[in-house]
Motif scaffolding. Structure first.
Motif, PDB file in Angstrom:
ATOM      1  N   PHE A  29       9.421  51.029  80.956  1.00  0.00           N
ATOM      2  CA  PHE A  29       9.298  49.731  81.625  1.00  0.00           C
ATOM      3  C   PHE A  29       9.084  48.633  80.591  1.00  0.00           C
ATOM      4  CE2 PHE A  29       8.174  52.678  85.047  1.00  0.00           C
ATOM      5  CZ  PHE A  29       9.046  52.222  86.020  1.00  0.00           C
ATOM      6  N   GLY A  30       9.344  48.984  79.342  1.00  0.00           N
ATOM      7  CA  GLY A  30       9.076  48.037  78.261  1.00  0.00           C
ATOM      8  C   GLY A  30      10.159  46.998  78.124  1.00  0.00           C
ATOM      9  N   ALA A  31       9.862  46.016  77.305  1.00  0.00           N
ATOM     10  CA  ALA A  31      10.823  44.955  77.013  1.00  0.00           C
ATOM     11  C   ALA A  31      10.446  44.366  75.673  1.00  0.00           C
ATOM     12  CB  ALA A  31      10.762  43.889  78.107  1.00  0.00           C
ATOM     13  N   MET A  32      11.288  43.470  75.203  1.00  0.00           N
ATOM     14  CA  MET A  32      11.031  42.857  73.903  1.00  0.00           C
ATOM     15  C   MET A  32       9.694  42.126  73.867  1.00  0.00           C
ATOM     16  SD  MET A  32      14.606  41.566  72.553  1.00  0.00           S
ATOM     17  CE  MET A  32      15.907  42.713  72.232  1.00  0.00           C
ATOM     18  N   SER A  33       9.301  41.599  75.036  1.00  0.00           N
ATOM     19  CA  SER A  33       8.051  40.831  75.107  1.00  0.00           C
ATOM     20  C   SER A  33       6.848  41.682  74.681  1.00  0.00           C
ATOM     21  CB  SER A  33       7.837  40.310  76.532  1.00  0.00           C
ATOM     22  OG  SER A  33       7.864  41.403  77.446  1.00  0.00           O
ATOM     23  N   ASN A  34       6.972  43.009  74.803  1.00  0.00           N
ATOM     24  CA  ASN A  34       5.875  43.905  74.406  1.00  0.00           C
ATOM     25  C   ASN A  34       5.543  43.779  72.931  1.00  0.00           C
ATOM     26  OD1 ASN A  34       6.673  44.824  76.916  1.00  0.00           O
ATOM     27  ND2 ASN A  34       6.538  46.972  76.418  1.00  0.00           N
ATOM     28  N   PHE A  35       6.527  43.328  72.159  1.00  0.00           N
ATOM     29  CA  PHE A  35       6.381  43.352  70.706  1.00  0.00           C
ATOM     30  C   PHE A  35       6.156  41.971  70.090  1.00  0.00           C
ATOM     31  CE2 PHE A  35       9.150  47.242  71.311  1.00  0.00           C
ATOM     32  CZ  PHE A  35       8.169  48.161  70.961  1.00  0.00           C
ATOM     33  N   GLY A  36       5.941  40.948  70.922  1.00  0.00           N
ATOM     34  CA  GLY A  36       5.802  39.577  70.409  1.00  0.00           C
ATOM     35  C   GLY A  36       4.881  39.432  69.206  1.00  0.00           C
ATOM     36  N   PRO A  37       3.588  39.814  69.330  1.00  0.00           N
ATOM     37  CA  PRO A  37       2.660  39.639  68.207  1.00  0.00           C
ATOM     38  C   PRO A  37       3.067  40.458  66.979  1.00  0.00           C
ATOM     39  CG  PRO A  37       1.461  40.102  70.252  1.00  0.00           C
ATOM     40  CD  PRO A  37       2.908  40.336  70.537  1.00  0.00           C
ATOM     41  N   LEU A  38       3.670  41.615  67.220  1.00  0.00           N
ATOM     42  CA  LEU A  38       4.097  42.482  66.121  1.00  0.00           C
ATOM     43  C   LEU A  38       5.254  41.839  65.349  1.00  0.00           C
ATOM     44  CD1 LEU A  38       4.153  46.293  66.726  1.00  0.00           C
ATOM     45  CD2 LEU A  38       5.672  45.293  65.080  1.00  0.00           C
ATOM     46  N   ILE A  39       6.222  41.288  66.087  1.00  0.00           N
ATOM     47  CA  ILE A  39       7.359  40.611  65.439  1.00  0.00           C
ATOM     48  C   ILE A  39       6.853  39.427  64.608  1.00  0.00           C
ATOM     49  CG2 ILE A  39       9.507  39.317  65.816  1.00  0.00           C
ATOM     50  CD1 ILE A  39       9.768  40.893  68.525  1.00  0.00           C
ATOM     51  N   ASP A  40       5.997  38.606  65.216  1.00  0.00           N
ATOM     52  CA  ASP A  40       5.509  37.404  64.529  1.00  0.00           C
ATOM     53  C   ASP A  40       4.780  37.734  63.237  1.00  0.00           C
ATOM     54  OD1 ASP A  40       6.580  35.844  66.462  1.00  0.00           O
ATOM     55  OD2 ASP A  40       4.722  35.523  67.574  1.00  0.00           O
ATOM     56  N   TYR A  41       4.026  38.830  63.255  1.00  0.00           N
ATOM     57  CA  TYR A  41       3.252  39.211  62.067  1.00  0.00           C
ATOM     58  C   TYR A  41       4.154  39.830  60.996  1.00  0.00           C
ATOM     59  CZ  TYR A  41      -0.330  41.483  59.188  1.00  0.00           C
ATOM     60  OH  TYR A  41      -1.113  41.881  58.139  1.00  0.00           O
ATOM     61  N   PHE A  42       4.968  40.810  61.386  1.00  0.00           N
ATOM     62  CA  PHE A  42       5.692  41.598  60.375  1.00  0.00           C
ATOM     63  C   PHE A  42       6.964  40.943  59.868  1.00  0.00           C
ATOM     64  CE2 PHE A  42       2.790  44.886  61.776  1.00  0.00           C
ATOM     65  CZ  PHE A  42       2.445  45.454  60.545  1.00  0.00           C
ATOM     66  N   LYS A  43       7.449  39.899  60.544  1.00  0.00           N
ATOM     67  CA  LYS A  43       8.670  39.251  60.021  1.00  0.00           C
ATOM     68  C   LYS A  43       8.397  38.552  58.679  1.00  0.00           C
ATOM     69  CE  LYS A  43       8.278  34.907  62.583  1.00  0.00           C
ATOM     70  NZ  LYS A  43       8.821  34.059  63.625  1.00  0.00           N
ATOM     71  N   GLN A  44       7.118  38.404  58.334  1.00  0.00           N
ATOM     72  CA  GLN A  44       6.769  37.851  57.015  1.00  0.00           C
ATOM     73  C   GLN A  44       6.989  38.884  55.907  1.00  0.00           C
ATOM     74  OE1 GLN A  44       2.712  35.763  57.346  1.00  0.00           O
ATOM     75  NE2 GLN A  44       2.762  37.072  59.156  1.00  0.00           N
ATOM     76  N   TYR A  45       7.015  40.171  56.285  1.00  0.00           N
ATOM     77  CA  TYR A  45       7.061  41.240  55.280  1.00  0.00           C
ATOM     78  C   TYR A  45       8.279  42.155  55.425  1.00  0.00           C
ATOM     79  CZ  TYR A  45       2.152  39.878  55.553  1.00  0.00           C
ATOM     80  OH  TYR A  45       0.985  39.157  55.597  1.00  0.00           O
ATOM     81  N   ASN A  46       8.820  42.230  56.614  1.00  0.00           N
ATOM     82  CA  ASN A  46       9.900  43.186  56.909  1.00  0.00           C
ATOM     83  C   ASN A  46      11.025  42.507  57.678  1.00  0.00           C
ATOM     84  OD1 ASN A  46       7.220  44.867  56.934  1.00  0.00           O
ATOM     85  ND2 ASN A  46       8.832  46.368  56.599  1.00  0.00           N
ATOM     86  N   LYS A  47      12.153  43.193  57.719  1.00  0.00           N
ATOM     87  CA  LYS A  47      13.204  42.798  58.663  1.00  0.00           C
ATOM     88  C   LYS A  47      12.851  43.498  59.972  1.00  0.00           C
ATOM     89  CE  LYS A  47      17.461  42.443  57.374  1.00  0.00           C
ATOM     90  NZ  LYS A  47      18.757  42.837  56.789  1.00  0.00           N
ATOM     91  N   VAL A  48      12.353  42.749  60.951  1.00  0.00           N
ATOM     92  CA  VAL A  48      11.914  43.356  62.215  1.00  0.00           C
ATOM     93  C   VAL A  48      13.095  43.363  63.193  1.00  0.00           C
ATOM     94  CG1 VAL A  48      10.196  43.327  64.045  1.00  0.00           C
ATOM     95  CG2 VAL A  48       9.587  42.448  61.800  1.00  0.00           C
ATOM     96  N   VAL A  49      13.417  44.546  63.688  1.00  0.00           N
ATOM     97  CA  VAL A  49      14.609  44.723  64.522  1.00  0.00           C
ATOM     98  C   VAL A  49      14.204  45.340  65.858  1.00  0.00           C
ATOM     99  CG1 VAL A  49      16.872  45.835  64.666  1.00  0.00           C
ATOM    100  CG2 VAL A  49      15.963  45.164  62.424  1.00  0.00           C
ATOM    101  N   VAL A  50      14.619  44.711  66.952  1.00  0.00           N
ATOM    102  CA  VAL A  50      14.353  45.287  68.279  1.00  0.00           C
ATOM    103  C   VAL A  50      15.673  45.427  69.031  1.00  0.00           C
ATOM    104  CG1 VAL A  50      12.905  45.178  70.346  1.00  0.00           C
ATOM    105  CG2 VAL A  50      12.217  43.909  68.301  1.00  0.00           C
TER     106      VAL A  50
END
Length: 259
Positions: A29-50
């Motif tokens: 039942f997940g969606a991209m919205s589940n990962f909002g804080p994770l994307i915002d944090y790790f895009k400074q260090y990684n290529k974050v792909v969903v």
């Protein structure tokens, strides 16, 4: 925070930042919205792909954990990602494990599991609700979290919309049954990749004993529990989750010390 959805061939996905790819796989039942804080944090260090997983768009024959694992395999191949850190929540973790076990991909550097199925999970229960039972869906959505207030009206509406469609319900049941059938207990010892397990101490869907079992069966794994946290730690306690994950990723990139 809204992100640009990119398209490559049949694949739709978010890709933010630069560095080693951190590929995120959401649950049933997940969606991209589940990962909002994770994307915002790790895009400074990684290529974050969903990638948007076609949970409810595959034909019924391929609506299975194995079908989704093939999709992830083709996606990573098409995009040409290397040194991938593959993170999955709930069914997403299960899909990631099946992908790694079936393909032994050289492109994957580590696995991160949080509330993953693959050994045991409490699903929707034996009875599936009658369509239109909003209250049932609200209660079930609340069970995902330690703090029921995390089940916002927006989130409940999203789940309710899915469960109110007959064909989608058939596919959800097919995926849930496939996850139960596809028990990985016998195979997990084949996973040699560094594996991080981040688990909510109050997860009622994949309870803490499941995390301990993953930890026991996956040779190169480390386990962290987070208190006052349910089935989706990256949503419920994103700051703690990000600190644990960041430490793990940094350690993987440290040069090995020669004793």
């Amino acid at each position: 925070m809204s992100y640009e959805i990119k398209q490559d061939d049949k694949f739709r996905f978010i890709e933010e930042g630069e560095g080693e790819p951190l590929v995120l796989l959401h649950g049933l039942f997940g969606a991209m919205s589940n990962f909002g804080p994770l994307i915002d944090y790790f895009k400074q260090y990684n290529k974050v792909v969903v990638p948007i997983l076609p949970l409810l768009d595959m034909d019924i024959l391929h609506t299975s954990v194995g079908g989704l694992a093939k999709f992830v395999h083709k996606f990573i191949e098409t995009r040409g990602y290397k040194n991938v850190h593959l993170l999955g929540n709930s069914l997403g973790g299960h899909v990631g494990l099946v992908y790694v076990l079936k393909n032994e991909p050289t492109s994957i550097k580590s696995i991160i599991l949080t509330g993953s199925s693959g050994l045991f999970e409490n699903g929707m229960g034996d009875s599936y609700p009658k369509r239109g039972d909003y209250e049932y869906i609200r209660k079930k959505t609340e069970l995902t979290f330690y703090d029921p207030a995390m089940a916002t009206k927006e989130l409940v509406d999203e789940v309710f919309g899915i469960t109110n469609n007959r064909l989608k319900v058939i596919k959800i049941i097919a995926l849930a049954k496939s996850a139960i059938r596809n028990n990985l207990g016998e195979e997990l010892n084949q996973i040699k990749l560094p594996t991080l397990l981040i688990w909510g101490n109050n997860d009622t869907i994949t309870p803490p004993f499941v995390a301990r079992e993953f930890n026991k069966l996956i040779p190169n794994s480390e386990l962290y529990f987070i208190d006052k946290c349910g089935h989706a730690p990256m949503m419920e306690v994103p700051d703690e989750f990000n600190v644990i994950l960041h430490k793990f990723l940094k350690k993987l990139n440290e040069p090995a010390t020669v004793s």
